[in-house]
Design an enzyme around this catalytic site. Sequence first.
Site, PDB file in Angstrom:
ATOM      1  N   GLY A  81       0.842  -1.211   0.000  1.00 16.07           N
ATOM      2  CA  GLY A  81       0.000   0.000   0.000  1.00 16.07           C
ATOM      3  C   GLY A  81       0.862   1.240   0.000  1.00 16.07           C
ATOM      4  N   ASN A  82       0.268   2.356   0.298  1.00 12.92           N
ATOM      5  CA  ASN A  82       1.044   3.593   0.434  1.00 12.92           C
ATOM      6  C   ASN A  82       0.384   4.465   1.497  1.00 12.92           C
ATOM      7  OD1 ASN A  82      -0.902   5.477  -0.917  1.00 12.92           O
ATOM      8  ND2 ASN A  82      -0.497   4.107  -2.645  1.00 12.92           N
ATOM      9  N   HIS A  83       1.017   5.606   1.776  1.00 11.03           N
ATOM     10  CA  HIS A  83       0.574   6.423   2.913  1.00 11.03           C
ATOM     11  C   HIS A  83      -0.569   7.394   2.593  1.00 11.03           C
ATOM     12  CE1 HIS A  83       3.560   4.992   5.640  1.00 11.03           C
ATOM     13  NE2 HIS A  83       4.543   5.283   4.805  1.00 11.03           N
TER      14      HIS A  83
END
Length: 397
Positions: free
Chosen positions: A208-210
């Site tokens: 995922g990412n932030h």
Amino acid sequence: MLKNKNIILGVCGSIAAYKSAILVRLLVKAGANVKVILTADAANFITPLTLATLSKNPVYTQYFEADTGVWSNHVELGLWADFMIVAPASANTLAKMATGICDNLLTAVYLSAKCPVFVAPAMDLDMWKHESTRHNISALLSYGNQVIKPDSGELASGLYGEGRMAEPEEIVSFLTGLVQSTLPLLGKKIMVTAGPTYEAIDPVRFIGNHSSGKMGFALADHFAALGAEVTLITGPTAEKSNYPLTRIDVVSAAEMLKACKANFPAAEITVMSAAVADYTPVTAAEQKIKKNTSEFSLELKKTEDILATLGQMKTDSQILVGFALETENEEAYAKAKLVKKNLDLIVLNSLNDKGAGFKKDTNKITIFNKSSEKTVFEMKSKTEVAEDICNEILKLV
Ligand code: CTP
């Protein structure tokens, strides 16, 4: 429509003042901030306590409160208001408003107000029909005020005819109808993407990412507040919208692609603020991967660039806006993406700017259009950034 709008409600001496309590309740329920001004006679019909309790604000009755020493600034009140409603508006107050007499707080605020003013008259049928009232109403209309016409029915005098104040529900729908008709994106179909995507490695792990989704939700909310019919396609996020919009929750880049392709043809404007994964595992394991080996590598494949795909599908009447998140050669990369993906605008976020990027409540953006014109914005809250982006889009509509 009335969310966060500042409304002054002026109440005159009339039996219809009992309806003002319901009106305040409806306005507050619609999200408006309401401040009530009573004339001296109105306070004989309805108590300030009732209206203060319902409006959650002090009620104003005179310029100067002798017992408390408080002076109510009519100019400040007038400038605070987005709308002023006088309901019930008596024949006496209408006459004062028509001729500029300001011998009480209500009429002084009216003269100071720069906002749209609505009057909902209430009086006996002969007073309503009287030549002088007709004359005053024409004068008020000529000043740009709006008159919410009284209804016909049994009047307090026992007579039957026109003069009953419009029902509070009618007043609210008159107001919302008017606000709605001035919204710049009324009925426009807008698609917005937000948040990250999660690419499954196995049933319990993902890449995922932030991205928090804050920027996309701020955009969707702002478009909806301006009257647009918004479809918000969002990856996993804790964000919530406060507006009635169509929300489609997705998890992976592939799901987001599918939802975007299905909804894009109907969208007149599309803004792609999601942080879509560029790579996804070639296969997601069906069972949890065990830590049996000392090293473990994951084979990834490129995801389809959703924005580029939509750029190819785009017709001349559609507006497509993309984002570019860069850490170096920001302008050159952003401009190249605008051309390559066939965009109308690109919003550049540089991670070199303090206050820009993921998870923050602020952002700092630069927008480029097709003519390579560049608009640089200060660091602002994401809500204000959404407004800036929307204003740039409105220049193209
Ligand atoms: N985007 C997309 N689909 C992807 C990747 C990105 O729709 N698979 C969109 C994003 O929503 C954003 C824009 O493309 O509006 C730019 O994303 P960004 O990550 O800055 O750039 P990329 O095009 O992915 O290029 P690179 O990662 O090489 O900078």
